[in-house]
Design an enzyme around this catalytic site. Structure first.
Site: not given
Length: 434
Positions: A66, A325
């Site tokens: 992110k 992720s």
């Protein structure tokens, strides 16, 4: 800029994201965000018959991909927007990227997270943001926190840095795909399939945009949690829809509504994108396997990709990348993660056991009904004033999943009434705390 007008970095139009946009972003953020490793995984390769590589986005400074989209979006703000401050809503990982950008660039930020955001993520937000950010915990899920963030930005004239539904964010996330292709090329490999975790769709749409131009034959598999499959709901409806119910357990991907821009990009690339959903319990199992075998501390959303690998038929010896992720997992959650994994694997079961009003029935249950490898993990009489007989909630951990049928047979022939509680039923949700 007027005091009561906010600026959102959400898409006003659906301009296509091209590989050239992502390459420009990669050049811009490379001085701050180093590439993450692409690691070959012998265990998963042997188990699946394909060549599996793990893209270790859990090794970012904020332990999540992110930071890419957040930093690129904030870096593109003009001086007026920076002076007005920024607002962000996040389940935790985007917030850390925004906080990192705020402190690095000297911009004031206010960050909203839902109440189910793990404490570990909240603490890391403040570590990365320092005195440049204010953290506000509100709402039961990301969507409620996002609504509060937008209302605040509108009142103060701040800029909302969107976690997935914005062009700059999508472009920034697409740099993951650019790195993957470069890393595989350096070892003489080409990418056949990539597994991408899906929440709001920012990472999936960024990866798909880059591969559409640079590796159009690559298959892209978007993996959603079964309790928050907003992309599949949108594809079925032909447009983004809001889920009526949401399981918040996989907090990094628990989004009720896929982003408009990510949906548009996914819809335009449906020929190369496949979507699947996986149960929360199966994600927990793969998360624990990553920890025990590879020493990877993944968060639940970070294990979505390798979980999807188990649910897909792939050509033998093909080259496959699973994006890990994120790795922002609170150690306090591991008891629940282990519990969900045991239930998923058929090793943990709960029963309502009604003991006859006769002495010796508990002894009979222990010696004649339970198997030699069955362990009692929970035993609680449901009536507090009746400690010796009556109905009890009993949790059992079996030695093998195959031991369940013989156990049920012994229960059926006994005078003790035993009812197996099935997950996702009202009585299970009411009596069993997961």
């Amino acid at each position: 800029m007027s005091e009561n007008r906010s600026v959102s970095l959400a898409p006003a139009t659906f301009d296509a994201v091209r590989a050239s946009d992502i390459q420009l972003a990669q050049a811009r953020i490379s001085s701050v965000i180093a590439p993450t490793p692409l690691q070959y995984c012998p265990r998963l390769s042997e188990q699946t018959g394909v060549e599996v590589y793990l893209k270790r986005e859990d090794l970012q400074d904020v332990r999540s991909y992110k930071i890419r989209g957040a930093y690129y979006a904030v870096a593109n703000l003009d001086e007026e927007q920076r002076a007005a401050g920024i607002v962000a809503a996040s389940a935790g990982n985007h917030a850390q990227g925004v906080a990192y950008a705020c402190r690095t660039m000297g911009i004031r930020g206010r960050i909203y997270v839902p109440s189910q955001t793990p404490k570990q993520k909240r603490d890391r937000i403040m570590v990365h943001g320092g005195d440049m950010v204010e953290l506000i915990v509100t709402g039961n899920n990301f969507d409620e926190a996002s609504a509060a963030a937008h209302a605040d930005a509108a009142e103060r004239g701040a800029t909302v840095v969107e976690p997935f539904d914005a062009r700059d964010t999508v472009i920034g996330q697409g740099t993951v795909a650019a790195e993957i292709l470069t890393q595989l090329t350096s070892v003489g490999k080409s990418l056949d399939s990539v597994f991408v975790p899906v929440g709001g769709g920012g990472l999936l749409s960024g990866v798909a945009s880059y591969l559409a131009d640079m590796a159009p034959r690559t298959a892209i598999i978007g993996v959603e949690p079964a309790g928050a499959a907003s992309l599949q709901a949108a594809l079925a409806a032909g447009e983004p829809v809001t889920l009526e119910q949401l399981d918040p357990f996989i907090d990094g991907a628990a989004v009720k509504r896929i982003g408009d821009l990510p949906f548009h990009i996914v819809e335009a690339n449906q020929g190369r994108i496949h979507t699947i959903d996986v149960s929360e319990g199966s994600v927990c199992t793969e998360l624990l396997e990553l920890y025990q075998n590879e020493g990877i501390i993944a968060e639940p959303a970070g294990a979505l990709s390798v979980t999807g690998l188990r649910h897909t038929n792939l050509a033998p010896d093909s080259v496959v990348v699973c994006i890990i992720s994120g790795g922002n997992n609170d150690v306090l959650r591991y008891a629940e993660i282990m519990e969900r994994s045991l239930v998923h694997r058929g090793l943990k079961h709960y029963f309502l056991v009604n003991f006859p009003q006769e002495p010796g029935q508990l002894r009979h249950f222990l010696t004649d009904i339970l198997g030699p490898d069955d362990d009692i993990t929970l035993f609680e009489y449901l009536k507090r004033n009746n400690r010796e007989t009556g109905a009890a909630l009993v949790g059992l951990e079996l030695g093998r999943a195959s031991d369940l049928d013989p156990l049920l047979e012994r229960m059926a022939t006994s005078r003790i009434e035993c009812q197996l509680l099935h997950p996702e039923t009202p009585e299970y949700e009411y009596l069993v705390s997961l």
